[in-house]
Scaffold this motif. Structure first.
Motif, PDB file in Angstrom:
ATOM      1  N   GLU A   6      21.033  17.623 -46.426  1.00 53.71           N
ATOM      2  CA  GLU A   6      21.113  16.740 -45.265  1.00 53.71           C
ATOM      3  C   GLU A   6      22.035  17.324 -44.204  1.00 53.71           C
ATOM      4  OE1 GLU A   6      20.533  12.304 -47.133  1.00 53.71           O
ATOM      5  OE2 GLU A   6      22.575  13.060 -46.910  1.00 53.71           O
ATOM      6  N   TRP A   7      21.497  17.532 -43.019  1.00 53.99           N
ATOM      7  CA  TRP A   7      22.298  17.916 -41.854  1.00 53.99           C
ATOM      8  C   TRP A   7      23.013  16.660 -41.375  1.00 53.99           C
ATOM      9  CZ3 TRP A   7      24.403  21.685 -39.221  1.00 53.99           C
ATOM     10  CH2 TRP A   7      24.711  21.529 -37.882  1.00 53.99           C
ATOM     11  N   ARG A   8      24.326  16.742 -41.239  1.00 51.23           N
ATOM     12  CA  ARG A   8      25.171  15.622 -40.837  1.00 51.23           C
ATOM     13  C   ARG A   8      25.001  14.426 -41.780  1.00 51.23           C
ATOM     14  NH1 ARG A   8      27.736  16.167 -35.797  1.00 51.23           N
ATOM     15  NH2 ARG A   8      27.899  13.915 -35.686  1.00 51.23           N
ATOM     16  N   TRP A  44      27.466  19.441 -40.321  1.00 51.96           N
ATOM     17  CA  TRP A  44      27.794  19.849 -41.682  1.00 51.96           C
ATOM     18  C   TRP A  44      26.536  19.635 -42.492  1.00 51.96           C
ATOM     19  CZ3 TRP A  44      29.655  15.854 -38.907  1.00 51.96           C
ATOM     20  CH2 TRP A  44      29.239  14.581 -39.289  1.00 51.96           C
ATOM     21  N   VAL A  45      26.506  20.265 -43.646  1.00 53.17           N
ATOM     22  CA  VAL A  45      25.361  20.111 -44.532  1.00 53.17           C
ATOM     23  C   VAL A  45      25.877  19.666 -45.893  1.00 53.17           C
ATOM     24  CG1 VAL A  45      23.348  21.214 -45.574  1.00 53.17           C
ATOM     25  CG2 VAL A  45      24.142  21.962 -43.316  1.00 53.17           C
ATOM     26  N   GLN A  93      19.820  26.303 -39.080  1.00 49.23           N
ATOM     27  CA  GLN A  93      18.813  25.506 -38.371  1.00 49.23           C
ATOM     28  C   GLN A  93      19.474  24.477 -37.454  1.00 49.23           C
ATOM     29  OE1 GLN A  93      16.465  23.765 -41.494  1.00 49.23           O
ATOM     30  NE2 GLN A  93      15.233  25.608 -41.794  1.00 49.23           N
ATOM     31  N   GLY A  94      20.505  23.807 -37.954  1.00 48.01           N
ATOM     32  CA  GLY A  94      21.208  22.816 -37.138  1.00 48.01           C
ATOM     33  C   GLY A  94      21.884  23.441 -35.935  1.00 48.01           C
ATOM     34  N   LYS A  99      21.220  24.771 -29.783  1.00 40.42           N
ATOM     35  CA  LYS A  99      21.175  25.852 -28.795  1.00 40.42           C
ATOM     36  C   LYS A  99      22.303  26.870 -28.949  1.00 40.42           C
ATOM     37  CE  LYS A  99      17.601  23.953 -26.834  1.00 40.42           C
ATOM     38  NZ  LYS A  99      16.410  24.064 -27.591  1.00 40.42           N
ATOM     39  N   CYS A 100      22.929  26.920 -30.131  1.00 39.88           N
ATOM     40  CA  CYS A 100      23.903  27.981 -30.383  1.00 39.88           C
ATOM     41  C   CYS A 100      23.145  29.302 -30.496  1.00 39.88           C
ATOM     42  CB  CYS A 100      24.677  27.719 -31.671  1.00 39.88           C
ATOM     43  SG  CYS A 100      25.765  26.286 -31.577  1.00 39.88           S
TER      44      CYS A 100
END
Length: 131
Positions: A6-8, A44-45, A93-94, A99-100
């Motif tokens: 899970e992203w965030r 965070w993941v 991916q996050g 846009k990093c």
């Protein structure tokens, strides 16, 4: 073992403090991780096996093109199965979605095969001042 990423993702401080203690040594602390990452991080993941937090990585950033990996940790019973690389892949991916343009990491020499071979990082020249 089925792992969910899970992203965030939501987590509780006690679970992350216990995972950090296992991964980095020492007794579990009382760090307020949830508030800290919400205030300072791009994301965070979390890696979950059922209801158990088995992996975590924090993605800090400069508010623009650069994201930075911190605190990558996988429960010892789950290491060697690709969870760490999947954490890093989800973090990339996050950061890409935000846009990093660059994802940075520093690590101990013993982790070189993990970051370069398993995760695809390239070596660079960097500097560090111990404070």
């Amino acid at each position: 073992m089925t792992i969910r990423y899970e992203w965030r993702g939501d987590f509780d401080d006690a679970s992350l403090n216990a995972l950090h203690a296992e991964g980095f040594g020492g007794p579990p602390g009382s760090v307020g991780w949830h508030a800290r990452v919400r205030r300072h991080s791009l994301g965070w993941v979390c890696a979950w096996e059922g209801d158990s937090l088995v992996g975590f990585v924090n993605v800090a950033w400069d508010g623009g093109a650069h994201a930075f990996l911190l605190d990558t940790v996988v429960a010892s019973r789950c290491r060697g199965g690709g969870i760490g690389a999947a954490l890093i892949g989800t973090a990339a991916q996050g950061a890409r979605a935000a846009k990093c343009q660059w994802l940075h990491v520093d690590f101990e020499e013993r982790l070189r095969p993990f970051y370069f071979d398993a995760c695809g990082f390239e070596p660079t020249t960097a500097g560090l001042i111990a404070l």
